[in-house]
Design an enzyme around this catalytic site. Structure first.
Site, PDB file in Angstrom:
ATOM      1  CG  ASP A 191     -42.716  17.017   5.301  1.00 39.75           C
ATOM      2  OD1 ASP A 191     -41.907  16.925   6.256  1.00 39.75           O
ATOM      3  OD2 ASP A 191     -43.750  16.324   5.220  1.00 39.75           O
ATOM      4  CG  HIS A 193     -44.139  16.774   8.945  1.00 37.38           C
ATOM      5  ND1 HIS A 193     -43.257  15.802   8.506  1.00 37.38           N
ATOM      6  CD2 HIS A 193     -45.033  16.141   9.754  1.00 37.38           C
ATOM      7  CE1 HIS A 193     -43.613  14.629   9.018  1.00 37.38           C
ATOM      8  NE2 HIS A 193     -44.685  14.815   9.787  1.00 37.38           N
ATOM      9  CD  GLU A 210     -44.741  11.079  11.063  1.00 38.63           C
ATOM     10  OE1 GLU A 210     -44.524   9.850  10.922  1.00 38.63           O
ATOM     11  OE2 GLU A 210     -44.368  11.930  10.223  1.00 38.63           O
TER      12      GLU A 210
END
Length: 480
Positions: A146, A209, A273
């Site tokens: 991440d 990420h 995301e």
């Protein structure tokens, strides 16, 4: 003291049912009892159709476990261990004679942990596997990269761990900010988990990420961005660049190395995301859009997943993806995660339309990093609460009919995102007893499920966890 406190709060007794979690799907009682030190006989039985199914026969002078595969044998053992523990807890020397015939409702029953945000030691992962496996969870999803850290050795790209596995702190905390797993360590963990019928699923979260990866190799970003490993929560805009062939070489190399480490056919590629700002402003990406003959920026995500899937297929893997509804198309072999709160109807509609299988992990029922009651934990005030009863009420089929359920719902998974979960002690607190409820969600058919009977079994199961040294949250709200 915690167990004593629980016993003071709860005065109800166990019902006549056996105290096993998840609740078996068929239990038939017979006359008589069986001494708890009676040896168990194992028999492989071709008539047991489900690979994880088993039959446990407790008779006056013998105990027999029938199974089709080693998975069924292991689960028969876990059921028997719980029965023996509860008998001893009640100072009984025998078990009731009965026949348990059991198999899971869903093939996929998983938990997810996040050592990317806060590093976990290998021994902590083993302990987590030990506990989840006895409740018949069969997959552990490892979120390995991440913005805040890269946690797995990739031999072709040593800077991923030399640089990407270290950060100064996380929002001021000095704990668990550094560390990674060698491939040999992870191979050994894979073997350890398989002995407990748990398969490990790696997550290589892309294209978003990825601050940790970009910090190690700036060429992965669209603008060769020079950054450090992220030290705060939130969503970064530094995506792997969709318009660079060198990125696909990198992705292919990582997938190939991880495929040698993780034998599981499932491979999670993230996909959530991912703000497209830096793609949109990049000249190479704009040229790619013209080549694709599209004006829809989200088509770039579809193209990216198409390219990544080529690497997965080459390595014998099937993609798992956090579904984002705005992405126009996903590879046809994908398994989609239902995860965003309040998106269930649209995700199921899309699954039916595009013929995807779905793993149900919605925030409303399965985000175990959410607090279990209001004011239960500090510094997480923005999160909604997710109570034990709410988890138990989860029906992964939602509004689907039986045949649609069989076709499209692969199973369930609870996620424990690591921003506020810094170690195993906290992870166990967030997981249990909610994972007891989720184990029944994934294993037990709806007619055999009951919140009240689950509550009746809860004190005995918390004793079982206490005996194993597992930290859990006492569900004090049930005493009201």
């Amino acid at each position: 003291m915690k167990l004593y406190y629980f016993l003071l709060l709860f005065s109800w007794g166990l019902s006549a049912q056996i105290n096993v979690v998840p609740q078996p799907n068929e239990v038939r009682y017979h006359k008589g009892t069986c001494a708890i030190d009676t040896p168990i006989t194992y028999l492989k039985d071709a008539q047991i159709a489900h690979p994880e199914g088993y039959q446990l026969l407790i008779q006056p002078k013998k105990i027999v476990a029938k199974y089709a595969t080693e998975a069924g044998k292991y689960y028969a053992e876990q059921t028997l261990k719980q029965l023996v523990f509860q008998a001893k807890k009640e100072r009984k020397q025998s078990l009731p004679c009965l026949t348990i015939t059991d198999e899971p409702r869903f093939a996929y029953r998983a938990l997810m942990v996040d050592p990317a945000r806060h590093y976990w030691k290998i021994d902590d992962l083993k302990k987590y596997i030990d506990v989840m496996s006895q409740y018949k969870f069969n997959y552990l999803h490892l979120h390995l990269n991440d913005d805040q850290g890269w946690r797995i050795e990739i031999k072709k790209y040593p800077k991923l761990t030399e640089i990407g596995s270290k950060r100064k702190n996380f929002e001021g905390s000095k704990r668990n900010n550094e560390g990674f797993y060698t491939q040999e360590q992870m191979k050994e963990l894979v073997r350890y988990a398989l002995e407990r019928n748990v398969q490990l699923i790696p997550e290589f979260d892309i294209p978003g990420h990825n601050d940790a990866a970009v910090a190690a190799y700036p060429f992965l970003s669209c603008n060769d961005t020079i950054i450090e490993v992220r030290t705060t929560a939130g969503v970064s805009k530094n995506l792997l660049c969709v318009g660079k062939e060198s990125v696909y070489t990198f992705v292919d190399d990582v997938i190939s190395e991880l495929s040698e480490v993780f034998p599981c056919k499932y491979f999670h590629i993230g996909g959530d995301e991912a703000p497209l700002d830096k793609w949109i402003e990049n000249t190479e990406v704009q040229q790619l859009k013209k080549k694709l003959q599209t004006t829809d920026d989200q088509q770039l995500m579809s193209y990216f997943f198409k390219r990544v899937n080529e690497s997965l297929v080459k390595n014998g893997k099937q993609p798992l993806i956090w579904m984002e509804l705005e992405v126009p198309t996903y590879p046809a072999n994908s398994i989609m995660f239902l995860w965003r709160m309040r998106t269930t109807p649209k995700v199921l509609e899309r699954a039916l339309k595009d013929n995807f299988k779905v793993i149900c992990s919605p925030g409303e029922y399965a985000y175990f990093d959410y607090p279990q009651a209001k004011d239960d934990l500090p510094n997480v005030g923005w999160m909604p609460t997710l109570s034990l009863q709410r988890v138990y009420e989860f029906n992964p089929a939602f509004t689907l009919t039986t045949e649609q359920e069989k076709q499209h719902i692969l199973g369930v998974e609870a996620t424990i995102w690591g921003e506020s979960v810094k170690d195993l002690f906290r992870a166990f607190y967030m997981t249990y007893p909610r994972a007891l409820a989720l184990s029944e969600v994934g294993w037990t058919q709806m007619p055999q499920r009951s919140w009240q009977t689950f509550v009746d079994r809860l004190e005995g199961q918390l004793s079982y966890l206490w005996h194993q040294g597992v930290n859990y949250r006492v569900p004090v709200e049930l005493a009201n």
